[in-house]
Design an enzyme around this catalytic site. Structure first.
Site, PDB file in Angstrom:
ATOM      1  N   LYS A 243       1.717   7.853   0.359  1.00  0.00           N
ATOM      2  CA  LYS A 243       2.220   7.833   1.733  1.00  0.00           C
ATOM      3  C   LYS A 243       3.670   8.323   1.758  1.00  0.00           C
ATOM      4  O   LYS A 243       4.329   8.378   0.710  1.00  0.00           O
ATOM      5  CB  LYS A 243       2.211   6.392   2.267  1.00  0.00           C
ATOM      6  CG  LYS A 243       0.843   5.812   2.572  1.00  0.00           C
ATOM      7  CD  LYS A 243       0.991   4.437   3.217  1.00  0.00           C
ATOM      8  CE  LYS A 243      -0.322   3.729   3.420  1.00  0.00           C
ATOM      9  NZ  LYS A 243      -1.205   4.352   4.421  1.00  0.00           N
TER      10      LYS A 243
ATOM     11  N   ASP B 168       0.843  -1.192   0.000  1.00  0.00           N
ATOM     12  CA  ASP B 168       0.000   0.000   0.000  1.00  0.00           C
ATOM     13  C   ASP B 168       0.880   1.243   0.000  1.00  0.00           C
ATOM     14  O   ASP B 168       1.344   1.696   1.049  1.00  0.00           O
ATOM     15  CB  ASP B 168      -0.914  -0.017   1.239  1.00  0.00           C
ATOM     16  CG  ASP B 168      -1.838   1.192   1.283  1.00  0.00           C
ATOM     17  OD1 ASP B 168      -1.898   1.937   0.282  1.00  0.00           O
ATOM     18  OD2 ASP B 168      -2.513   1.382   2.323  1.00  0.00           O
TER      19      ASP B 168
ATOM     20  N   GLU C 167      -7.950   2.618   0.479  1.00  0.00           N
ATOM     21  CA  GLU C 167      -8.211   1.605  -0.545  1.00  0.00           C
ATOM     22  C   GLU C 167      -8.750   0.312   0.036  1.00  0.00           C
ATOM     23  O   GLU C 167      -9.447  -0.436  -0.654  1.00  0.00           O
ATOM     24  CB  GLU C 167      -6.931   1.329  -1.347  1.00  0.00           C
ATOM     25  CG  GLU C 167      -5.972   0.287  -0.753  1.00  0.00           C
ATOM     26  CD  GLU C 167      -5.396   0.664   0.615  1.00  0.00           C
ATOM     27  OE1 GLU C 167      -5.441   1.856   0.950  1.00  0.00           O
ATOM     28  OE2 GLU C 167      -4.924  -0.226   1.341  1.00  0.00           O
TER      29      GLU C 167
ATOM     30  N   ARG D 250     -11.058  -0.253   2.239  1.00  0.00           N
ATOM     31  CA  ARG D 250     -12.527  -0.278   2.268  1.00  0.00           C
ATOM     32  C   ARG D 250     -13.104  -0.439   0.855  1.00  0.00           C
ATOM     33  O   ARG D 250     -14.187  -0.966   0.678  1.00  0.00           O
ATOM     34  CB  ARG D 250     -13.064   0.970   2.973  1.00  0.00           C
ATOM     35  CG  ARG D 250     -12.797   2.257   2.275  1.00  0.00           C
ATOM     36  CD  ARG D 250     -12.931   3.455   3.198  1.00  0.00           C
ATOM     37  NE  ARG D 250     -11.786   3.595   4.097  1.00  0.00           N
ATOM     38  CZ  ARG D 250     -11.654   4.573   4.982  1.00  0.00           C
ATOM     39  NH1 ARG D 250     -12.593   5.493   5.105  1.00  0.00           N
ATOM     40  NH2 ARG D 250     -10.583   4.637   5.750  1.00  0.00           N
TER      41      ARG D 250
ATOM     42  N   ASP E 240      -5.752   6.499  -0.642  1.00  0.00           N
ATOM     43  CA  ASP E 240      -5.108   5.683   0.399  1.00  0.00           C
ATOM     44  C   ASP E 240      -6.145   4.953   1.264  1.00  0.00           C
ATOM     45  O   ASP E 240      -5.807   4.064   2.032  1.00  0.00           O
ATOM     46  CB  ASP E 240      -4.219   6.579   1.268  1.00  0.00           C
ATOM     47  CG  ASP E 240      -3.202   5.773   2.068  1.00  0.00           C
ATOM     48  OD1 ASP E 240      -3.058   4.559   1.790  1.00  0.00           O
ATOM     49  OD2 ASP E 240      -2.558   6.358   2.960  1.00  0.00           O
TER      50      ASP E 240
ATOM     51  N   ASP F 218       0.220  -5.199   4.435  1.00  0.00           N
ATOM     52  CA  ASP F 218      -1.177  -4.765   4.332  1.00  0.00           C
ATOM     53  C   ASP F 218      -2.092  -5.894   3.824  1.00  0.00           C
ATOM     54  O   ASP F 218      -3.275  -5.690   3.599  1.00  0.00           O
ATOM     55  CB  ASP F 218      -1.269  -3.527   3.427  1.00  0.00           C
ATOM     56  CG  ASP F 218      -2.413  -2.595   3.795  1.00  0.00           C
ATOM     57  OD1 ASP F 218      -2.929  -2.714   4.927  1.00  0.00           O
ATOM     58  OD2 ASP F 218      -2.805  -1.771   2.945  1.00  0.00           O
TER      59      ASP F 218
END
Ligand code: BES
Ligand code: ZN
Ligand code: ZN
Length: 512
Positions: free
Chosen positions: A291, A284, A363, A365, A361, A302
């Protein structure tokens, strides 16, 4: 390493070390420990008198008897205060102390490069506590602390520990100890498997590779495994999942792993069906909402939720649980690129609901939205999901426990109980309708972020929109998936949090 159970006396094992446990407030030595102390002309009492070793939880000391027997080394380990060892009030906490204490003894044995060691069941006085549970906790402590990730070191430390034996004189107790140790083995192996995957770097563990790991697991444990690739995911119109994957060259995979109890052994006509959904982001970067390097350090992990779902299903098969289980793991990379999902994009998810994306970010969900909607195809009795979903859960609860959310009181309380039993604790946060306000979109049905305050709850509330009225429980493990330091049975790096929690939850299953 295997945990063995043997009938016999601890002072006759011939192992390179034996472990004896001691309570901090224990005045007198009793039973076998007393007998060994007498044989050693009071070496143990002498050590205790010196107060170099008092029996604090996880404290260890080594004694080298001049004459054998019993063994070349005795590893003493502290259990803390017996007054705080309250089987009636706090069984889970007692088991956690045992896990830790035996893990500490195991660490000490590893430092000494011991190959074999044995112990008895401690504490000797179980005060009505289940012998199998105590043995399980001991086995878990040992096996979890023995985990080591040295796959990418060209010079490896030789694996020192080869065998750990629980010794018991009483023939009648052997069966319960064996049962507990075998259960502990399944629980610990599931955790170590998840650790192994979450520790893999993302250049190795791509979505495709994760799906191969699921296939491999399926072969070993007689599970059904289906991998949906890009064309099939497109055909299903899982646009929310696809949107996240669109920034990477690595194609997404939807992993479906199924366990069904053996029909020949079927005790019932119909078993309850549960769908377990796990977040499988193999890296991620945040997408265009990039990030920082610092934030990305843990992001190869992740996919911990996905790994936990895989190992829970494999563990359930080993335990022959009387349940139909379907694991769904949407696996993808979240990267920025010319083809990546952009801020303000609106997509139509698999459910038909439209989502406005205001932060790429968030992502997890997005991929879970489609996986959770897809879960309903199986008409399950309950849906569970586990995900490294929000940094906000780490702010709320720290690194001590995970967050639990859901629309079903019994499921939540069962999850909390499973957490107490396994030491993988979870704490409930609310999901009131008020939180829905924050994800109302001006343009679409819903938006994927709703500001910083209560962000872990808002993320969970977002997911709730895709499960509808199905009994559902969500576990956010973003605060507990990685450890920055070594703890008795937790290594630095991936913790594998959730495998033991979910296995316990499923073992305790008695309907919705
Ligand atoms: N994978 C992260 C959550 C995470 C953070 C896991 C730290 C483990 C450790 C997730 O996809 C994410 O980036 N969430 C954002 C959401 C925000 C943009 C609303 C977060 O929590 O910062
Ligand atoms: Zn993210
Ligand atoms: Zn993420």
């Amino acid at each position: 390493m295997k945990v063995k159970v043997k009938r016999g006396r601890i002072d006759q094992t011939g192992d390179q070390a034996i472990t004896l446990a001691h309570f901090e407030d224990q005045r007198k030595l009793t039973g076998m420990v007393k007998a060994i102390d007498e044989r050693l002309s009071g070496m143990i009492s002498h050590l205790l008198k010196n107060k170099d070793f008092v029996g604090r939880l996880n404290q260890t000391a080594i004694i080298y008897p001049q004459s054998k027997p019993p063994n070349p080394r005795i590893i003493l380990v502290g259990l803390g205060k017996s007054a705080e060892f309250d089987w009636n009030g706090q069984r889970g906490a007692c088991l956690e102390k045992l896990r830790q204490a035996f893990a500490s003894a195991c660490r000490r044995a590893k430092e000494l490069r011991i190959k074999s060691f044995s112990t008895m069941v401690f504490p000797a006085d179980l005060k009505g506590m289940d012998l199998a549970k105590v043995s399980q906790a001991m086995a878990e402590g040992i096996l979890l602390s023995n985990y080591q990730m040295d796959q990418y070191k060209t010079t490896k430390e030789e694996e020192s520990l080869e065998s750990f034996t629980i010794v018991e004189e009483d023939r009648e107790k052997i069966e319960a100890i064996e049962k507990g140790a075998a259960l502990g083995e399944v629980f610990a192996e599931a955790t170590n498997f998840a650790r192994g995957l979450a520790n893999q770097p993302s250049n190795i563990l791509t979505p495709a590779r994760l799906s191969l790991e699921a296939k491999k697991l399926a072969k070993e444990d007689n599970l059904r495994c289906e991998i949906l690739s890009l064309p099939q995911i497109k055909r299903l119109k899982m646009n929310s999942f696809l949107a996240v994957a669109s920034g990477s060259k690595e194609p997404p995979k939807l992993i479906i792993l199924e366990y069904r109890p053996d029909e020949r052994l079927a005790k019932k006509k119909k078993y309850d069906t549960l769908v377990l959904v796990g977040k499988g982001i193999t890296f991620d970067a945040g997408g265009l909402s990039l990030k920082t390097t610092e934030e990305m350090l843990e992001m190869k992990g992740d996919m911990t939720g996905g790994a936990v779902v895989m190992s829970t299903i494999a563990g359930s098969a080993k335990l022959k649980l009387p349940l139909n289980l379907i694991g769904i793991i949407p696996a993808a990379e979240n990267l920025p690129s010319g083809s990546a999902l952009k801020i303000g994009d609106i997509i139509t998810s698999y459910s038909g609901k439209t989502i406005e994306i205001l932060n790429t970010d968030a992502e997890g969900r997005l991929i879970l939205a489609d996986a959770l909607s897809y879960a309903k195809v199986f008409k399950p009795d309950a849906i569970l999901d586990i995900a490294t979903l929000t940094s906000a859960i780490k702010i709320a609860l720290g690194t001590v426990c995970a967050g639990v959310f859901g629309n079903h009181e019994k499921l939540k309380s069962k999850m909390i109980q499973a957490g107490q039993k396994t030491g993988e604790r979870v704490w409930e946060l609310p999901l009131w309708d008020d939180y829905q306000e924050f994800i109302k979109s001006d343009l679409a049905d819903i938006k994927n972020v709703g500001g910083k305050p209560g962000a872990a709850i808002i993320a969970a509330r977002f997911l709730q929109n895709f499960v509808g009225n199905y009994p559902w429980v969500h576990v956010d493990i973003a605060g507990v998936d990685f450890s920055e330091k070594e703890r008795p049975y937790i290594p630095k790096g991936a913790i594998g949090f959730g495998a033991r929690l979910l296995l316990q939850f499923l073992r305790d299953w008695d309907g919705v």
